[in-house]
Design an enzyme around this catalytic site. Sequence first.
Site, PDB file in Angstrom:
ATOM      1  N   GLY A  44       0.678  -1.285   0.008  1.00 56.73           N
ATOM      2  CA  GLY A  44      -0.085  -0.014  -0.115  1.00 56.73           C
ATOM      3  C   GLY A  44       0.731   1.302  -0.055  1.00 56.73           C
ATOM      4  O   GLY A  44       0.562   2.304  -0.692  1.00 56.73           O
ATOM      5  N   CYS A  45       1.948   1.144   0.708  1.00 58.17           N
ATOM      6  CA  CYS A  45       2.649   2.556   1.031  1.00 58.17           C
ATOM      7  C   CYS A  45       3.512   2.744  -0.420  1.00 58.17           C
ATOM      8  O   CYS A  45       3.598   3.851  -0.848  1.00 58.17           O
ATOM      9  CB  CYS A  45       3.732   2.343   1.875  1.00 58.17           C
ATOM     10  SG  CYS A  45       2.949   2.402   3.657  1.00 58.17           S
TER      11      CYS A  45
END
Length: 155
Positions: A44-45
């Site tokens: 996600g990051c």
Amino acid sequence: MATVLIGKPAPAFTAESTFGRISLEQCRGRGVVLYFYPKDNTPGCTTETEGFRDAHDQFIATGCVVIGVSRDSLRSHENFSAKLGLPFPLIADTDEAVCNDYGVIKQKQMYGKQVRGIERSTFLISADGKLVQAWRGIKVPGHVQEVLQAAQSLT
């Protein structure tokens, strides 16, 4: 923990980054997109950071600089930045000072355990240092575009 309120001055900071020491004061005269993310090299990051990277020229066109923040070490950030070819700095907030000032450290559930971590959040700060908008607990898809639209409304 500082109170972060729309229309009020954003909490000042000075911290180590992949571009050297950086402060909110150095950004005066430009808008700032300050985004907090949990950890380098996680799916996600990485997706979120790639989104800010890919839209970087559009943010610059609005008069805004982009700055990422996580609790990872400077070395981790340097590797993450090189891997993704980032044109903006990542702050290594290892002592959680910036995270605490912006109130992004939260108790979270991870694999059934309670852990302290960064709640994915983004803050849009005006050229005069006031908080314009805050997104907390965001989901990655569509987020960068939403922030870009808000940044475009500053001009």
